[in-house]
Scaffold this motif. Structure first.
Motif, PDB file in Angstrom:
ATOM      1  N   ASN A  60       0.647  -1.302  -0.017  1.00  0.00           N
ATOM      2  CA  ASN A  60       0.116   0.075  -0.101  1.00  0.00           C
ATOM      3  C   ASN A  60       0.852   1.182   0.140  1.00  0.00           C
ATOM      4  N   GLY A  61       1.955   1.155  -0.944  1.00  0.00           N
ATOM      5  CA  GLY A  61       2.702   2.246  -1.030  1.00  0.00           C
ATOM      6  C   GLY A  61       3.775   2.463   0.390  1.00  0.00           C
ATOM      7  N   GLN A  62       3.698   1.723   1.224  1.00  0.00           N
ATOM      8  CA  GLN A  62       4.747   2.145   2.308  1.00  0.00           C
ATOM      9  C   GLN A  62       5.851   0.611   2.237  1.00  0.00           C
ATOM     10  N   THR A  63       7.008   1.315   2.662  1.00  0.00           N
ATOM     11  CA  THR A  63       8.118   0.199   2.617  1.00  0.00           C
ATOM     12  C   THR A  63       8.375  -0.451   3.725  1.00  0.00           C
ATOM     13  N   TYR A  64       7.866  -1.667   4.017  1.00  0.00           N
ATOM     14  CA  TYR A  64       8.105  -2.567   5.112  1.00  0.00           C
ATOM     15  C   TYR A  64       9.414  -3.536   5.364  1.00  0.00           C
ATOM     16  N   LYS A  65       9.977  -3.451   6.269  1.00  0.00           N
ATOM     17  CA  LYS A  65      11.159  -4.461   6.398  1.00  0.00           C
ATOM     18  C   LYS A  65      10.307  -5.860   6.940  1.00  0.00           C
ATOM     19  N   TYR A  66      10.736  -6.930   6.761  1.00  0.00           N
ATOM     20  CA  TYR A  66      10.036  -8.028   7.200  1.00  0.00           C
ATOM     21  C   TYR A  66      10.916  -8.985   7.489  1.00  0.00           C
ATOM     22  N   PHE A  67      10.446  -9.947   8.712  1.00  0.00           N
ATOM     23  CA  PHE A  67      11.131 -11.183   9.021  1.00  0.00           C
ATOM     24  C   PHE A  67      10.269 -12.584   9.093  1.00  0.00           C
ATOM     25  N   ASP A  68      10.779 -13.421   8.257  1.00  0.00           N
ATOM     26  CA  ASP A  68       9.851 -14.565   8.069  1.00  0.00           C
ATOM     27  C   ASP A  68      10.200 -15.327   9.508  1.00  0.00           C
ATOM     28  N   MET A  69       9.089 -16.093   9.947  1.00  0.00           N
ATOM     29  CA  MET A  69       8.992 -16.798  11.029  1.00  0.00           C
ATOM     30  C   MET A  69       9.499 -18.122  10.829  1.00  0.00           C
ATOM     31  N   GLY A  70       9.277 -18.670   9.606  1.00  0.00           N
ATOM     32  CA  GLY A  70       9.360 -20.063   9.354  1.00  0.00           C
ATOM     33  C   GLY A  70       8.156 -21.043   9.505  1.00  0.00           C
ATOM     34  N   GLU A  71       7.974 -21.631   8.514  1.00  0.00           N
ATOM     35  CA  GLU A  71       6.639 -22.430   8.485  1.00  0.00           C
ATOM     36  C   GLU A  71       6.770 -23.500   9.873  1.00  0.00           C
ATOM     37  N   ALA A  72       7.797 -24.056   9.974  1.00  0.00           N
ATOM     38  CA  ALA A  72       7.947 -25.032  11.083  1.00  0.00           C
ATOM     39  C   ALA A  72       7.576 -24.300  12.517  1.00  0.00           C
ATOM     40  N   ASN A  73       7.516 -22.917  12.648  1.00  0.00           N
ATOM     41  CA  ASN A  73       7.473 -22.399  13.785  1.00  0.00           C
ATOM     42  C   ASN A  73       5.925 -21.596  14.100  1.00  0.00           C
ATOM     43  N   THR A  74       5.132 -22.313  12.990  1.00  0.00           N
ATOM     44  CA  THR A  74       3.563 -21.906  13.242  1.00  0.00           C
ATOM     45  C   THR A  74       3.074 -22.305  14.440  1.00  0.00           C
ATOM     46  N   GLY A  75       2.395 -21.360  15.228  1.00  0.00           N
ATOM     47  CA  GLY A  75       1.593 -21.720  16.369  1.00  0.00           C
ATOM     48  C   GLY A  75       2.369 -21.300  17.637  1.00  0.00           C
ATOM     49  N   LEU A  76       3.514 -21.106  17.548  1.00  0.00           N
ATOM     50  CA  LEU A  76       4.187 -20.721  18.860  1.00  0.00           C
ATOM     51  C   LEU A  76       3.849 -19.362  19.202  1.00  0.00           C
ATOM     52  N   ASN A  77       4.004 -19.257  20.600  1.00  0.00           N
ATOM     53  CA  ASN A  77       3.788 -18.077  21.277  1.00  0.00           C
ATOM     54  C   ASN A  77       5.263 -17.299  21.539  1.00  0.00           C
ATOM     55  N   GLU A  78       5.666 -15.989  21.041  1.00  0.00           N
ATOM     56  CA  GLU A  78       6.740 -15.664  21.361  1.00  0.00           C
ATOM     57  C   GLU A  78       6.742 -14.021  21.948  1.00  0.00           C
ATOM     58  N   ASN A  79       7.724 -13.805  22.428  1.00  0.00           N
ATOM     59  CA  ASN A  79       7.938 -12.284  22.713  1.00  0.00           C
ATOM     60  C   ASN A  79       9.137 -11.845  21.861  1.00  0.00           C
ATOM     61  N   LEU A  80       8.655 -10.850  21.194  1.00  0.00           N
ATOM     62  CA  LEU A  80       9.467 -10.169  20.117  1.00  0.00           C
ATOM     63  C   LEU A  80      10.461  -8.720  20.591  1.00  0.00           C
ATOM     64  N   ILE A  81      11.676  -8.909  20.484  1.00  0.00           N
ATOM     65  CA  ILE A  81      12.480  -7.822  21.070  1.00  0.00           C
ATOM     66  C   ILE A  81      13.360  -7.234  19.934  1.00  0.00           C
ATOM     67  N   PHE A  82      12.959  -5.895  19.693  1.00  0.00           N
ATOM     68  CA  PHE A  82      13.640  -5.517  18.496  1.00  0.00           C
ATOM     69  C   PHE A  82      14.508  -4.822  18.983  1.00  0.00           C
ATOM     70  N   SER A  83      15.892  -4.557  18.614  1.00  0.00           N
ATOM     71  CA  SER A  83      17.205  -3.834  18.816  1.00  0.00           C
ATOM     72  C   SER A  83      17.891  -3.276  17.830  1.00  0.00           C
ATOM     73  N   ASN A  84      18.994  -2.479  18.017  1.00  0.00           N
ATOM     74  CA  ASN A  84      19.633  -1.963  16.939  1.00  0.00           C
ATOM     75  C   ASN A  84      21.273  -2.577  17.310  1.00  0.00           C
ATOM     76  N   ASN A  85      21.025  -4.144  16.596  1.00  0.00           N
ATOM     77  CA  ASN A  85      21.984  -4.896  16.705  1.00  0.00           C
ATOM     78  C   ASN A  85      22.375  -5.378  18.056  1.00  0.00           C
ATOM     79  N   GLY A  86      21.461  -5.139  19.139  1.00  0.00           N
ATOM     80  CA  GLY A  86      21.913  -5.425  20.506  1.00  0.00           C
ATOM     81  C   GLY A  86      22.331  -4.135  21.401  1.00  0.00           C
ATOM     82  N   SER A  87      22.604  -3.146  20.927  1.00  0.00           N
ATOM     83  CA  SER A  87      22.930  -1.825  21.509  1.00  0.00           C
ATOM     84  C   SER A  87      21.952  -1.279  22.194  1.00  0.00           C
ATOM     85  N   SER A  88      20.739  -1.025  21.489  1.00  0.00           N
ATOM     86  CA  SER A  88      19.535  -0.663  22.044  1.00  0.00           C
ATOM     87  C   SER A  88      18.309  -1.623  21.708  1.00  0.00           C
ATOM     88  N   GLN A  89      17.318  -1.521  22.737  1.00  0.00           N
ATOM     89  CA  GLN A  89      16.343  -2.540  22.693  1.00  0.00           C
ATOM     90  C   GLN A  89      14.816  -1.899  23.009  1.00  0.00           C
TER      91      GLN A  89
END
Length: 364
Positions: free
Chosen positions: A309-338
């Protein structure tokens, strides 16, 4: 009396009480079955227990012989309301006096999602309910699956069209979109402000609005004028010969031919990120049902980028084998900020807006 014997007696008493309570005539009522809307004396109340994967902003309609079936889609009186205190229930009040052709609910009904298609059975067949409750009553109706469950790649097939089609990625922000045409035939498909949108198709992350040109109009050369329903705003003419399907992006500034976006094949579900952090390297660490999922700290790298829709997204593929898992997502600047943890069950694509202040779920 020893402590062991005393404990045994308490356990037996508890079991006896449980068995006694289960022997009563009253049925056990689970939370998802509890009534969520007030009964009305002049209406039938149906509460729809939606299929797995239904989102809170879903647009759901009830359709059947009693209301003209698919012609009822889009009518406010047949649009279900999300129950405020339940994640799985939608409700609708029906007035039998409005039923058409002498039909009733007993003649069959089902539900339709604007984004996930018709309700179907677990065998992939057309779902039909025949409950026929009386006015002034409440009835639960269990949904089985949405049509989207059977779509290849999770995407609806392209709709059948009447002739060639003008697809529009609408970025105008207008409340209404209409298309007027003049050229070989003036007022083609309608006088000013022109024809309404024929339908929508979610394809490759874009919600395309489309206008069917009509098979009888193939070969005509027309000037297309997109406008806001005749309410004073219109775009410059765009010339088009009706001999193919065409893909356009329109903004408040004009019309651009773009073609269909190339399809991106994902490995399982994906986390799409609209990144406004200005970090050097965005990484995603996950912990929960599986710790260090897709990589130890600071986590996995961005899988790729995709325009939606005109917006550029970065994306992370979760992996088909991981479907159904409940996870906590932590975004960081390569570990220096989160950022703070964002909880996510990997059973759908999710769209997130991240800044240095936090994470927010958005609609694409």
């Amino acid at each position: 009396m020893t402590k062991k014997l005393y404990s045994l007696m308490l356990t037996l008493l508890a079991l006896s009480g449980l068995m006694s309570s289960c022997s009563k005539q009253d049925d056990i009522v689970f939370d998802h079955e509890r009534q969520q809307f007030e009964t009305r004396a002049d209406r039938i109340l149906l509460e729809f227990i939606a299929p797995f994967g239904t989102t809170a902003d879903e647009e759901i309609y009830i359709i059947g012989a009693f209301n003209g079936d698919s012609t009822a889609i889009g009518q406010q009186s047949y649009l279900l309301t999300k129950a405020p205190n339940s994640d799985v229930k939608w409700g609708v009040y029906l007035d039998p006096n409005s039923f058409v052709g002498g039909k009733s609910l007993a003649d069959g009904f089902r539900f339709y999602s604007a984004t996930q298609g018709m309700e179907q059975t677990v065998k992939g067949e057309k779902a039909i309910h025949n409950d026929n409750p009386s006015v002034g009553t409440f009835t639960n109706v269990w949904g089985q699956r949405w049509e989207s469950y059977y779509w290849q790649g999770g995407e609806a097939p392209e709709p059948a069209h009447d002739g060639f089609c003008v697809y529009v990625d609408d970025q105008t922000g207008w409340n209404a979109l209409t298309l007027y045409m003049w050229g070989d035939v003036n007022n083609l498909n309608g006088g000013w402000p022109g024809m309404s949108v024929t339908g929508t198709w979610n394809h490759d992350g874009v919600s395309w609005k489309y206008f069917d040109m009509g098979a009888a109009n193939s070969g005509l050369n027309e000037n297309l004028i997109f406008n806001n329903g005749g309410n004073g705003v219109q775009l410059p003419d765009f010339n088009f010969t009706i001999d193919r399907n065409i893909y356009l992006r329109i903004t408040a500034d004009g019309v651009e031919e773009i073609g269909a976006e190339p399809k991106v094949k994902h490995d399982g579900f994906a986390v799409f990120v609209l990144d406004d952090t200005d970090w050097d390297v965005l990484t995603l660490y996950m912990w929960g049902d599986a710790n260090n999922l897709n990589g130890d700290w600071p986590g996995m790298q961005v899988t790729g980028e995709q325009t939606i829709n005109g917006q550029t997204y970065k994306y992370f593929d979760m992996g088909e084998a991981n479907t159904g898992l409940n996870e906590n997502l932590i975004f960081s600047n390569n570990g220096s900020s989160q950022l703070s943890d964002f909880n996510y069950t990997i059973d759908h694509d999710v769209y997130l807006h991240i800044t240095t202040s936090g994470v927010e779920e958005i609609q694409p």
